[in-house]
Design a protein around this motif. Sequence first.
Motif, PDB file in Angstrom:
ATOM      1  N   GLN A  22     -10.754  41.582  95.169  1.00 46.44           N
ATOM      2  CA  GLN A  22      -9.628  40.815  94.646  1.00 46.44           C
ATOM      3  C   GLN A  22     -10.119  39.971  93.476  1.00 46.44           C
ATOM      4  OE1 GLN A  22      -8.792  38.335  98.152  1.00 46.44           O
ATOM      5  NE2 GLN A  22      -9.436  36.580  96.958  1.00 46.44           N
ATOM      6  N   GLY A  23      -9.193  39.288  92.846  1.00 43.78           N
ATOM      7  CA  GLY A  23      -9.538  38.441  91.723  1.00 43.78           C
ATOM      8  C   GLY A  23     -10.326  37.217  92.150  1.00 43.78           C
ATOM      9  N   LEU A  24     -10.923  36.552  91.173  1.00 40.05           N
ATOM     10  CA  LEU A  24     -11.743  35.375  91.433  1.00 40.05           C
ATOM     11  C   LEU A  24     -11.257  34.131  90.693  1.00 40.05           C
ATOM     12  CD1 LEU A  24     -15.221  37.102  91.026  1.00 40.05           C
ATOM     13  CD2 LEU A  24     -14.091  36.495  93.171  1.00 40.05           C
ATOM     14  N   THR A  25     -10.503  34.343  89.636  1.00 42.79           N
ATOM     15  CA  THR A  25     -10.192  33.225  88.740  1.00 42.79           C
ATOM     16  C   THR A  25      -9.241  32.203  89.358  1.00 42.79           C
ATOM     17  OG1 THR A  25      -8.408  34.466  87.677  1.00 42.79           O
ATOM     18  CG2 THR A  25     -10.598  34.615  86.677  1.00 42.79           C
ATOM     19  N   MET A  26      -8.606  32.516  90.473  1.00 41.53           N
ATOM     20  CA  MET A  26      -7.680  31.574  91.085  1.00 41.53           C
ATOM     21  C   MET A  26      -8.380  30.532  91.943  1.00 41.53           C
ATOM     22  SD  MET A  26      -8.263  34.094  93.268  1.00 41.53           S
ATOM     23  CE  MET A  26      -7.224  35.505  93.083  1.00 41.53           C
ATOM     24  N   PHE A  27      -9.639  30.739  92.267  1.00 42.69           N
ATOM     25  CA  PHE A  27     -10.355  29.808  93.133  1.00 42.69           C
ATOM     26  C   PHE A  27     -10.795  28.578  92.348  1.00 42.69           C
ATOM     27  CE2 PHE A  27     -11.050  33.946  95.234  1.00 42.69           C
ATOM     28  CZ  PHE A  27     -10.413  33.658  96.432  1.00 42.69           C
ATOM     29  N   ARG A  28     -10.544  27.401  92.928  1.00 39.72           N
ATOM     30  CA  ARG A  28     -10.891  26.150  92.254  1.00 39.72           C
ATOM     31  C   ARG A  28     -11.744  25.236  93.122  1.00 39.72           C
ATOM     32  NH1 ARG A  28      -5.085  24.424  89.962  1.00 39.72           N
ATOM     33  NH2 ARG A  28      -4.529  24.964  92.080  1.00 39.72           N
ATOM     34  N   GLU A  29     -12.232  25.767  94.220  1.00 38.06           N
ATOM     35  CA  GLU A  29     -13.062  24.946  95.098  1.00 38.06           C
ATOM     36  C   GLU A  29     -14.324  24.502  94.362  1.00 38.06           C
ATOM     37  OE1 GLU A  29     -10.142  26.942  97.420  1.00 38.06           O
ATOM     38  OE2 GLU A  29     -11.543  27.763  95.987  1.00 38.06           O
ATOM     39  N   GLU A  30     -14.707  23.261  94.565  1.00 39.23           N
ATOM     40  CA  GLU A  30     -15.828  22.660  93.825  1.00 39.23           C
ATOM     41  C   GLU A  30     -17.123  23.454  93.978  1.00 39.23           C
ATOM     42  OE1 GLU A  30     -18.439  18.569  93.804  1.00 39.23           O
ATOM     43  OE2 GLU A  30     -16.414  18.505  94.623  1.00 39.23           O
ATOM     44  N   ARG A  31     -17.457  23.863  95.199  1.00 37.46           N
ATOM     45  CA  ARG A  31     -18.712  24.597  95.410  1.00 37.46           C
ATOM     46  C   ARG A  31     -18.687  25.947  94.707  1.00 37.46           C
ATOM     47  NH1 ARG A  31     -19.766  24.381 101.715  1.00 37.46           N
ATOM     48  NH2 ARG A  31     -20.772  26.314 101.109  1.00 37.46           N
ATOM     49  N   PHE A  32     -17.537  26.605  94.725  1.00 35.44           N
ATOM     50  CA  PHE A  32     -17.401  27.889  94.036  1.00 35.44           C
ATOM     51  C   PHE A  32     -17.570  27.704  92.527  1.00 35.44           C
ATOM     52  CE2 PHE A  32     -14.821  31.150  91.923  1.00 35.44           C
ATOM     53  CZ  PHE A  32     -15.394  32.298  92.449  1.00 35.44           C
ATOM     54  N   LEU A  33     -16.946  26.691  91.971  1.00 35.41           N
ATOM     55  CA  LEU A  33     -17.052  26.444  90.525  1.00 35.41           C
ATOM     56  C   LEU A  33     -18.461  26.023  90.120  1.00 35.41           C
ATOM     57  CD1 LEU A  33     -13.589  24.773  89.848  1.00 35.41           C
ATOM     58  CD2 LEU A  33     -14.292  27.156  89.455  1.00 35.41           C
ATOM     59  N   ARG A  34     -19.173  25.337  91.016  1.00 32.39           N
ATOM     60  CA  ARG A  34     -20.585  25.004  90.717  1.00 32.39           C
ATOM     61  C   ARG A  34     -21.423  26.270  90.655  1.00 32.39           C
ATOM     62  NH1 ARG A  34     -20.391  20.504  94.541  1.00 32.39           N
ATOM     63  NH2 ARG A  34     -21.709  21.751  95.899  1.00 32.39           N
ATOM     64  N   MET A  35     -21.141  27.228  91.573  1.00 29.42           N
ATOM     65  CA  MET A  35     -21.854  28.508  91.522  1.00 29.42           C
ATOM     66  C   MET A  35     -21.540  29.235  90.220  1.00 29.42           C
ATOM     67  SD  MET A  35     -21.447  31.968  93.779  1.00 29.42           S
ATOM     68  CE  MET A  35     -19.847  32.222  93.061  1.00 29.42           C
ATOM     69  N   ARG A  36     -20.263  29.251  89.829  1.00 29.47           N
ATOM     70  CA  ARG A  36     -19.864  29.878  88.571  1.00 29.47           C
ATOM     71  C   ARG A  36     -20.588  29.227  87.395  1.00 29.47           C
ATOM     72  NH1 ARG A  36     -14.375  28.379  85.872  1.00 29.47           N
ATOM     73  NH2 ARG A  36     -15.677  26.553  85.746  1.00 29.47           N
ATOM     74  N   ASP A  37     -20.671  27.912  87.384  1.00 29.93           N
ATOM     75  CA  ASP A  37     -21.363  27.211  86.296  1.00 29.93           C
ATOM     76  C   ASP A  37     -22.845  27.579  86.252  1.00 29.93           C
ATOM     77  OD1 ASP A  37     -18.969  26.023  85.622  1.00 29.93           O
ATOM     78  OD2 ASP A  37     -19.436  24.101  86.592  1.00 29.93           O
ATOM     79  N   LEU A  38     -23.442  27.737  87.431  1.00 33.28           N
ATOM     80  CA  LEU A  38     -24.847  28.147  87.490  1.00 33.28           C
ATOM     81  C   LEU A  38     -25.026  29.531  86.866  1.00 33.28           C
ATOM     82  CD1 LEU A  38     -27.095  27.417  90.476  1.00 33.28           C
ATOM     83  CD2 LEU A  38     -27.346  29.549  89.237  1.00 33.28           C
ATOM     84  N   LEU A  39     -24.136  30.468  87.232  1.00 37.28           N
ATOM     85  CA  LEU A  39     -24.223  31.823  86.683  1.00 37.28           C
ATOM     86  C   LEU A  39     -23.945  31.828  85.184  1.00 37.28           C
ATOM     87  CD1 LEU A  39     -22.420  33.777  89.543  1.00 37.28           C
ATOM     88  CD2 LEU A  39     -24.869  33.845  88.989  1.00 37.28           C
ATOM     89  N   ARG A  40     -22.955  31.080  84.762  1.00 35.11           N
ATOM     90  CA  ARG A  40     -22.618  31.022  83.334  1.00 35.11           C
ATOM     91  C   ARG A  40     -23.718  30.356  82.509  1.00 35.11           C
ATOM     92  NH1 ARG A  40     -16.424  29.059  82.509  1.00 35.11           N
ATOM     93  NH2 ARG A  40     -15.379  30.994  83.050  1.00 35.11           N
ATOM     94  N   GLY A  41     -24.474  29.474  83.138  1.00 28.38           N
ATOM     95  CA  GLY A  41     -25.547  28.790  82.433  1.00 28.38           C
ATOM     96  C   GLY A  41     -26.793  29.630  82.238  1.00 28.38           C
ATOM     97  N   ALA A  42     -26.843  30.767  82.884  1.00 35.75           N
ATOM     98  CA  ALA A  42     -28.007  31.652  82.775  1.00 35.75           C
ATOM     99  C   ALA A  42     -27.839  32.596  81.593  1.00 35.75           C
ATOM    100  CB  ALA A  42     -28.172  32.463  84.062  1.00 35.75           C
ATOM    101  N   ASP A  43     -28.950  32.978  80.995  1.00 36.06           N
ATOM    102  CA  ASP A  43     -28.911  34.003  79.953  1.00 36.06           C
ATOM    103  C   ASP A  43     -28.567  35.351  80.562  1.00 36.06           C
ATOM    104  OD1 ASP A  43     -29.934  32.427  77.604  1.00 36.06           O
ATOM    105  OD2 ASP A  43     -31.667  32.209  78.944  1.00 36.06           O
TER     106      ASP A  43
END
Length: 143
Positions: A22-43
């Motif tokens: 399923q899609g992922l962009t609808m999730f706004r939970e803080e822990r999930f967004l921190r994981m996303r930020d970690l992945l986005r911060g990587a090369d």
Amino acid sequence: MLYEAESGDIRMAFTGETLLSQGLTMFREERFLRMRDLLRGADVAFTNAEVLFHNYEDPPAYLAGTYMRCDPRFIDHLQWLGINLVACANNHTYDFGEGGISTNMRYLDEAGLAHAGTGRNLAEATAPTYLDTPNGRVALISA
């Protein structure tokens, strides 16, 4: 330094299997967004795509089993998450036969998501894929 890559610093994030259904962009939970930020911060943000992206263009290769597929429109959700490199060689690669492999590769190519582990022949399936980042080039071999 002439190039960023000369610093020798490259950030890599590795995940395990991704069984996206399923899609992922609808999730706004803080822990999930921190994981996303970690992945986005990587090369380089890597995952093992444990699904085939297709819309049932190809029939299942077996009469029974668990067929792992995901709607191709969710590839961009992986990219939104930060994933930019995927392995495709796994136990579900052949769930929809050779056609399913080709369809999956086509959707990944159309999305511009670097992938390795499948191909039209053994040479392609075992060839590396390359991801160029400002901090260096990375190769992935998935077989």
